[in-house]
Write an enzyme that holds these catalytic residues in place. Structure first.
Site, PDB file in Angstrom:
ATOM      1  N   GLY A   9       0.766  -1.020  -0.330  1.00  0.00           N
ATOM      2  CA  GLY A   9      -0.282   0.127  -0.104  1.00  0.00           C
ATOM      3  C   GLY A   9       1.039   1.375   0.057  1.00  0.00           C
ATOM      4  N   GLN A  13      -1.897   6.985   0.885  1.00  0.00           N
ATOM      5  CA  GLN A  13      -1.864   8.661   1.596  1.00  0.00           C
ATOM      6  C   GLN A  13      -0.447   7.743   3.162  1.00  0.00           C
ATOM      7  OE1 GLN A  13      -4.803  10.445   4.467  1.00  0.00           O
ATOM      8  NE2 GLN A  13      -4.654   9.335   5.108  1.00  0.00           N
ATOM      9  N   ASP A  57       0.511  -8.621  -5.548  1.00  0.00           N
ATOM     10  CA  ASP A  57      -0.942  -8.124  -5.157  1.00  0.00           C
ATOM     11  C   ASP A  57      -1.369  -9.361  -4.239  1.00  0.00           C
ATOM     12  OD1 ASP A  57      -3.434  -9.147  -5.232  1.00  0.00           O
ATOM     13  OD2 ASP A  57      -3.586  -8.191  -7.275  1.00  0.00           O
ATOM     14  N   LEU A  58      -1.740  -8.186  -2.565  1.00  0.00           N
ATOM     15  CA  LEU A  58      -2.256  -9.774  -1.918  1.00  0.00           C
ATOM     16  C   LEU A  58      -3.719 -10.690  -2.041  1.00  0.00           C
ATOM     17  CD1 LEU A  58      -3.322  -6.538   0.509  1.00  0.00           C
ATOM     18  CD2 LEU A  58      -1.407  -8.158   1.233  1.00  0.00           C
ATOM     19  N   LEU A  79      -0.403  -2.218   4.540  1.00  0.00           N
ATOM     20  CA  LEU A  79      -1.117  -0.981   5.136  1.00  0.00           C
ATOM     21  C   LEU A  79      -2.072  -1.612   3.601  1.00  0.00           C
ATOM     22  CD1 LEU A  79       1.598   1.753   5.067  1.00  0.00           C
ATOM     23  CD2 LEU A  79       0.441   0.192   6.609  1.00  0.00           C
ATOM     24  N   SER A  83      -9.791   0.949   1.020  1.00  0.00           N
ATOM     25  CA  SER A  83     -10.056   1.664   2.732  1.00  0.00           C
ATOM     26  C   SER A  83     -10.896   2.434   2.427  1.00  0.00           C
ATOM     27  CB  SER A  83      -8.857   2.434   2.190  1.00  0.00           C
ATOM     28  OG  SER A  83      -8.676   3.389   1.470  1.00  0.00           O
ATOM     29  N   SER A 124      -7.979  -1.360  11.922  1.00  0.00           N
ATOM     30  CA  SER A 124      -8.544  -0.354  12.303  1.00  0.00           C
ATOM     31  C   SER A 124      -9.941   0.014  12.834  1.00  0.00           C
ATOM     32  CB  SER A 124      -9.982   0.004  10.545  1.00  0.00           C
ATOM     33  OG  SER A 124     -10.790   0.937  10.566  1.00  0.00           O
ATOM     34  N   GLU A 126     -13.023   0.957  12.660  1.00  0.00           N
ATOM     35  CA  GLU A 126     -14.018  -0.331  12.261  1.00  0.00           C
ATOM     36  C   GLU A 126     -14.107  -1.498  12.879  1.00  0.00           C
ATOM     37  OE1 GLU A 126     -16.216   0.986   9.747  1.00  0.00           O
ATOM     38  OE2 GLU A 126     -16.330   2.626  10.616  1.00  0.00           O
ATOM     39  N   TYR A 148     -16.048  -4.284   5.679  1.00  0.00           N
ATOM     40  CA  TYR A 148     -14.687  -3.770   5.743  1.00  0.00           C
ATOM     41  C   TYR A 148     -14.446  -4.050   7.416  1.00  0.00           C
ATOM     42  CZ  TYR A 148     -10.937  -0.447   6.265  1.00  0.00           C
ATOM     43  OH  TYR A 148      -9.889   0.431   7.087  1.00  0.00           O
TER      44      TYR A 148
HETATM   45  O1  F7E Z   1     -16.690   8.236   6.420  1.00  0.00           O
HETATM   46  C1  F7E Z   1     -19.869  10.104   7.167  1.00  0.00           C
HETATM   47  C2  F7E Z   1     -20.177   8.529   6.874  1.00  0.00           C
HETATM   48  O2  F7E Z   1     -15.451   7.541   4.533  1.00  0.00           O
HETATM   49  C3  F7E Z   1     -16.892   9.234   8.027  1.00  0.00           C
HETATM   50  C4  F7E Z   1     -11.775   4.651   7.067  1.00  0.00           C
HETATM   51  O3  F7E Z   1      -9.996   5.373   6.276  1.00  0.00           O
HETATM   52  O4  F7E Z   1     -11.323   5.895   9.858  1.00  0.00           O
HETATM   53  C5  F7E Z   1     -12.645   5.850   7.410  1.00  0.00           C
HETATM   54  O5  F7E Z   1     -13.642   4.852   7.024  1.00  0.00           O
HETATM   55  C6  F7E Z   1     -17.827   9.209   8.056  1.00  0.00           C
HETATM   56  C7  F7E Z   1     -18.990   8.533   8.090  1.00  0.00           C
HETATM   57  O6  F7E Z   1     -14.476   7.100   6.362  1.00  0.00           O
HETATM   58  C8  F7E Z   1     -20.953  11.468   4.308  1.00  0.00           C
HETATM   59  O7  F7E Z   1     -22.056   7.523   7.132  1.00  0.00           O
HETATM   60  C9  F7E Z   1     -21.567  11.353   5.552  1.00  0.00           C
HETATM   61  O8  F7E Z   1     -19.721   8.032   9.080  1.00  0.00           O
HETATM   62  O9  F7E Z   1     -14.713   9.697   5.850  1.00  0.00           O
HETATM   63  P1  F7E Z   1     -15.331   8.073   5.592  1.00  0.00           P
HETATM   64  P2  F7E Z   1     -14.757   6.115   7.297  1.00  0.00           P
HETATM   65  O10 F7E Z   1     -15.749   5.071   6.686  1.00  0.00           O
HETATM   66  O11 F7E Z   1     -14.696   6.634   8.806  1.00  0.00           O
HETATM   67  C10 F7E Z   1     -11.239   4.057   9.060  1.00  0.00           C
HETATM   68  C11 F7E Z   1     -10.371   4.189  10.852  1.00  0.00           C
HETATM   69  C12 F7E Z   1     -10.800   3.627   8.225  1.00  0.00           C
HETATM   70  O12 F7E Z   1     -10.391   2.117   9.136  1.00  0.00           O
HETATM   71  C13 F7E Z   1     -11.036   3.073   6.931  1.00  0.00           C
HETATM   72  O13 F7E Z   1     -10.243   3.119   5.838  1.00  0.00           O
HETATM   73  O14 F7E Z   1     -18.365  10.359   7.674  1.00  0.00           O
HETATM   74  N1  F7E Z   1     -20.364  10.757   6.163  1.00  0.00           N
HETATM   75  N2  F7E Z   1     -21.542  11.957   4.922  1.00  0.00           N
HETATM   76  C14 F7E Z   1     -19.774  10.534   5.002  1.00  0.00           C
HETATM   77  N3  F7E Z   1     -18.671   9.855   4.589  1.00  0.00           N
HETATM   78  C15 F7E Z   1     -18.175  10.496   3.338  1.00  0.00           C
HETATM   79  N4  F7E Z   1     -17.354   9.352   2.922  1.00  0.00           N
HETATM   80  N5  F7E Z   1     -19.269  10.700   2.274  1.00  0.00           N
HETATM   81  C16 F7E Z   1     -20.387  11.173   2.507  1.00  0.00           C
HETATM   82  O15 F7E Z   1     -21.077  12.244   1.293  1.00  0.00           O
END
Ligand code: F7E
Length: 321
Positions: A9, A13, A57-58, A79, A83, A124, A126, A148
């Site tokens: 990876g 970023q 490739d993984l 990494l 994502s 993560s 998550e 995920y």
């Molecule tokens: O969403 C909300 C969405 O896509 C953050 C990755 O690095 O961190 C990341 O995952 C929040 C969520 O990141 C929109 O529903 C609202 O609640 O920026 P995100 P993520 O899903 O938290 C974790 C730790 C990882 O491991 C992952 O690889 O924001 N949200 N409205 C939105 N999100 C997106 N993308 N777009 C929207 O319009």
């Protein structure tokens, strides 16, 4: 002799920031990419000539073994993964192949070719999903809420298992959200900062978001790659939460970004669009990084406000260039 690091990876970023950090520390840096090593990789093109790229490739065990044989690393940073959480519902099996079974393949490749190496797994927040306690620590049970998160939980446990089964130096970094000007445009912080900059410069009119109420613990990616390195410099391998212990909402992110862009009332530019709402959300994610602070001497250096403002300024520069 210079230490050798191998990063899967590497073109993302975190891979690009980690490469810079390790080069500064005098490492010989090897990275794995899926396409031909001679292709262009935007985030690491400035490091051409300083890092060695291997194709792998993984999904493909023999390519991993071969890449490790060629690079003979002292440290391995895994990494690579899919994502974007939102896409994991559309590609659940591929997500598992890469972020779950892919970790086993990397561990197997290390076990076979360089068992003395040290291994970092990108886990993560998550994995906590429907959080069982707030804030979350290394001891908080997992309750993933996306394909995920479920795949990452497997990746975490198999990393711990290889440490305990074979006495390998493997660590799992439970990283909460970490952002930067190099964040992909689909992630919510960068989506907001890019649109604030684009609206400011007359290149966009609206910003469509899934929700304003979602909250996350957001830190600066540059701080977080330092923690990855520190984890591999300890005497004994362990797992660490890396976070800021602060929660902010998407709404706050919009407020700060539009303020930095000098746009005044953000409400006139932002609309809600259900296509960005997820089938299941995580709640109350906020990380307690006290173990990392006491054992690694690590803590975040960049506040949420500073982070969003620096991302907006970077996007303005990018769009003006
Ligand atoms: O969403 C909300 C969405 O896509 C953050 C990755 O690095 O961190 C990341 O995952 C929040 C969520 O990141 C929109 O529903 C609202 O609640 O920026 P995100 P993520 O899903 O938290 C974790 C730790 C990882 O491991 C992952 O690889 O924001 N949200 N409205 C939105 N999100 C997106 N993308 N777009 C929207 O319009």
């Amino acid at each position: 002799m210079a230490k050798r690091a191998f990063i899967t990876g590497v073109s993302g970023q975190d891979g690009s920031y980690l490469s810079e950090l390790l080069l500064e520390k005098g490492y010989e840096v090897h990275g794995m990419v899926r396409r031909s090593p001679t292709d262009s990789f935007e985030l690491i093109d400035h490091l051409r000539g300083q890092i060695t790229l291997h194709q792998g490739d993984l999904l493909d065990q023999s390519s991993l073994t071969e890449a490790l044989r060629e690079s003979r690393p002292d440290e391995i940073y895994n990494l690579a993964a899919t994502s974007f959480v939102g896409s994991s519902w559309a590609q659940p099996a591929l997500t598992a192949e890469l972020s779950a079974v892919g970790v086993t393949r990397m561990l197997e490749a290390m076990h076979e070719t360089c068992p003395e190496a040290r291994f970092y797994q990108a886990s993560s927040s998550e994995m906590y999903g429907m959080a069982r306690e707030v804030p979350q620590t290394e001891g908080t049970p997992f309750y993933p809420r996306s394909p995920y998160g479920a795949a990452k939980a497997y990746g975490h446990f198999i990393t711990v298992n290889y440490r305990e089964s074979y006495d390998l130096f493997t660590t799992s970094g439970i990283l909460f959200n970490h952002e930067s000007p190099r964040r992909g445009i689909d992630f919510v912080t960068r989506k907001i900062t890019w649109h604030a900059a684009a609206i400011k410069l007359g290149k966009a009119q609206k910003l469509a978001l899934g929700s304003l109420d979602a909250e996350r613990d957001w830190g600066y990616a540059k701080d977080y790659v330092e923690a990855m390195w520190l984890m591999l410099q300890q005497e004994t391998p362990s797992d660490y939460v890396i976070a800021t212990n602060e929660r902010h909402s998407v709404r706050e992110c919009v407020e700060v970004a539009f303020d930095e862009a000098g746009l005044g009332e953000w409400e006139q530019y932002v609309e809600l669009d259900p296509q960005f709402v997820r089938p299941a959300e995580v709640v109350e994610l906020v990380g307690d990084y006290s173990k990392a602070e006491s054992e690694l001497g690590w803590k975040p250096t960049t506040s949420f406000d500073e982070l969003i403002r620096l991302m907006v300024r970077s996007d303005i520069d990018l769009l003006q260039a």
